[in-house]
Design a protein around this motif. Sequence first.
Motif, short mmCIF file in Angstrom:
data_model
loop_
_atom_site.label_atom_id
_atom_site.label_comp_id
_atom_site.label_asym_id
_atom_site.label_seq_id
_atom_site.Cartn_x
_atom_site.Cartn_y
_atom_site.Cartn_z
N GLY A 253 0.78 -1.23 0.00
CA GLY A 253 0.00 0.00 0.00
C GLY A 253 0.81 1.28 0.00
O GLY A 253 0.39 2.30 -0.56
N PHE A 254 2.01 1.24 0.62
CA PHE A 254 2.78 2.48 0.80
C PHE A 254 4.27 2.32 0.48
O PHE A 254 5.03 3.26 0.73
CB PHE A 254 2.63 2.96 2.25
CG PHE A 254 1.22 3.08 2.73
CD1 PHE A 254 0.42 4.13 2.32
CD2 PHE A 254 0.67 2.12 3.57
CE1 PHE A 254 -0.89 4.24 2.76
CE2 PHE A 254 -0.64 2.22 4.01
CZ PHE A 254 -1.43 3.28 3.60
N TYR B 25 -12.17 1.61 -1.59
CA TYR B 25 -11.36 2.81 -1.79
C TYR B 25 -12.22 3.96 -2.31
O TYR B 25 -12.06 5.11 -1.88
CB TYR B 25 -10.21 2.53 -2.76
CG TYR B 25 -9.38 3.76 -3.05
CD1 TYR B 25 -8.49 4.25 -2.10
CD2 TYR B 25 -9.51 4.46 -4.25
CE1 TYR B 25 -7.74 5.39 -2.34
CE2 TYR B 25 -8.76 5.60 -4.50
CZ TYR B 25 -7.88 6.06 -3.54
OH TYR B 25 -7.15 7.19 -3.77
N GLN C 35 -12.61 7.43 -0.52
CA GLN C 35 -12.24 8.65 -1.23
C GLN C 35 -13.38 9.66 -1.21
O GLN C 35 -13.18 10.86 -0.96
CB GLN C 35 -11.85 8.30 -2.66
CG GLN C 35 -11.32 9.47 -3.48
CD GLN C 35 -10.97 9.03 -4.89
OE1 GLN C 35 -11.73 8.30 -5.53
NE2 GLN C 35 -9.82 9.48 -5.38
N ARG D 182 -5.11 9.65 2.98
CA ARG D 182 -3.96 9.05 3.65
C ARG D 182 -3.69 7.63 3.18
O ARG D 182 -2.57 7.15 3.30
CB ARG D 182 -4.18 9.04 5.17
CG ARG D 182 -4.31 10.41 5.82
CD ARG D 182 -4.53 10.28 7.30
NE ARG D 182 -3.46 9.52 7.93
CZ ARG D 182 -3.54 8.98 9.15
NH1 ARG D 182 -4.65 9.10 9.84
NH2 ARG D 182 -2.53 8.30 9.65
N TYR D 183 -4.71 6.98 2.68
CA TYR D 183 -4.58 5.58 2.28
C TYR D 183 -4.75 5.45 0.77
O TYR D 183 -5.39 6.27 0.13
CB TYR D 183 -5.60 4.71 3.03
CG TYR D 183 -5.39 4.76 4.53
CD1 TYR D 183 -4.47 3.92 5.13
CD2 TYR D 183 -6.09 5.67 5.33
CE1 TYR D 183 -4.24 3.97 6.50
CE2 TYR D 183 -5.87 5.73 6.70
CZ TYR D 183 -4.95 4.88 7.27
OH TYR D 183 -4.73 4.95 8.62
N THR D 184 -4.17 4.39 0.23
CA THR D 184 -4.10 4.23 -1.23
C THR D 184 -4.99 3.09 -1.70
O THR D 184 -5.40 2.22 -0.91
CB THR D 184 -2.66 3.94 -1.67
OG1 THR D 184 -2.27 2.64 -1.17
CG2 THR D 184 -1.69 5.00 -1.14
N LEU D 185 -5.25 3.09 -3.00
CA LEU D 185 -6.00 1.99 -3.60
C LEU D 185 -5.25 0.67 -3.40
O LEU D 185 -5.87 -0.36 -3.09
CB LEU D 185 -6.21 2.26 -5.08
CG LEU D 185 -6.84 1.14 -5.91
CD1 LEU D 185 -8.22 0.76 -5.36
CD2 LEU D 185 -6.94 1.54 -7.38
N ASP D 186 -3.93 0.69 -3.58
CA ASP D 186 -3.14 -0.53 -3.39
C ASP D 186 -3.29 -1.08 -1.98
O ASP D 186 -3.30 -2.30 -1.76
CB ASP D 186 -1.67 -0.25 -3.68
CG ASP D 186 -1.40 -0.03 -5.16
OD1 ASP D 186 -2.22 -0.47 -5.99
OD2 ASP D 186 -0.38 0.59 -5.49
N TYR D 187 -3.39 -0.19 -1.00
CA TYR D 187 -3.55 -0.60 0.40
C TYR D 187 -4.87 -1.35 0.60
O TYR D 187 -4.90 -2.44 1.20
CB TYR D 187 -3.48 0.63 1.30
CG TYR D 187 -3.89 0.41 2.74
CD1 TYR D 187 -3.04 -0.23 3.64
CD2 TYR D 187 -5.12 0.87 3.21
CE1 TYR D 187 -3.40 -0.41 4.97
CE2 TYR D 187 -5.48 0.69 4.53
CZ TYR D 187 -4.64 0.05 5.40
OH TYR D 187 -5.00 -0.14 6.71
#
Length: 327
Positions: free
Chosen positions: A37-38, A167, A171, A182-187
């Motif tokens: 994710g990061f 996500y 969003q 703060r958080y991503t799609l991958d996460y």
Amino acid sequence: MNQLHFTLTPPKNWHQDCATQSNLFQSQDWQMVLHQGFKTQAIYGWNPSNQTKMVITLFKAGPFKIGYLEFPVTDIAEFSLNNDNITALKQSIPIPIDILYLPISAFTNATALDLNYVITSETAITDLPNWQLSQLPKKLRRDIKKANNSNLEVIDASTPDHGNICYQLYQQTIQRHNGNLRYTLDYFQAIMQLSQTQPKLRCLLAYLNGEIAGFLIVALHYQTAYYLHGAINFELKRYGISDKLLYEAILWAQSQQMKHFNFMASPPSQTSLIRYKEKWGGMTKTQKNYELNIRPLHSQGFKISKRLYYYFSKYFREILPLNADAF
């Protein structure tokens, strides 16, 4: 603490020990979620004399290297960190870190540290085995009953596309409140993937007549269930989606013999959110998120950069609210 050793790979039996101890946030599985994710790096630490262990997750923020002890929250009592051995921790980390954050849960018997900290309000149900619906306020019981009697259907996430859905809801929620992502799609996709094989992690999805209504992610770590993330389709808010999902999560945590249900921390200014958590039987305590400056000049540069980022992102949100998260 003086015998604390750090390596960039977990020592032998780490995976097995984490599984045996119901230790999710120190596990390689969880660290892989954060890496996907990061693009983080895990630093594994342990003390061979008493078998205690810790994980520092290293995040990169531009030129800065930011460490978190036990992301997203830690029980400091498990490795007896105190003012006497904080220097030993600082000197033992094998790779350069500018600043180390210690997000210590308020629901531990932690020793106060002589470090700078930021205060948040952490809320938790502290006696989950004896938690009962009948103990809740009358209005909340009515809301839960209404949600249970609606056409809401709660299922477990099971496909990669469910990560995309969560996500998108997350969003939309951030944009609605003019916040920062703060958080991503991958996460979220990594969480969905792990939840398929890790029984300590669940992602609940709520549907109303075939339309996605909301989600909630809950994790079991030691003897506590943690509410990690949640969001709803705002157009369907009147159907009590949050109440339905949270009720299902608490019942599941109870069935898994957890002792606590932790709603996680909220800014003290978000009084309505804190009151909502307390209506579920939660107790609120002051949480201290400590910061250990390892490379003072670098850490000061990071803090200045962060303040500038939030200042300008707030400015852009005020003049271009619909495009806030493009900046």
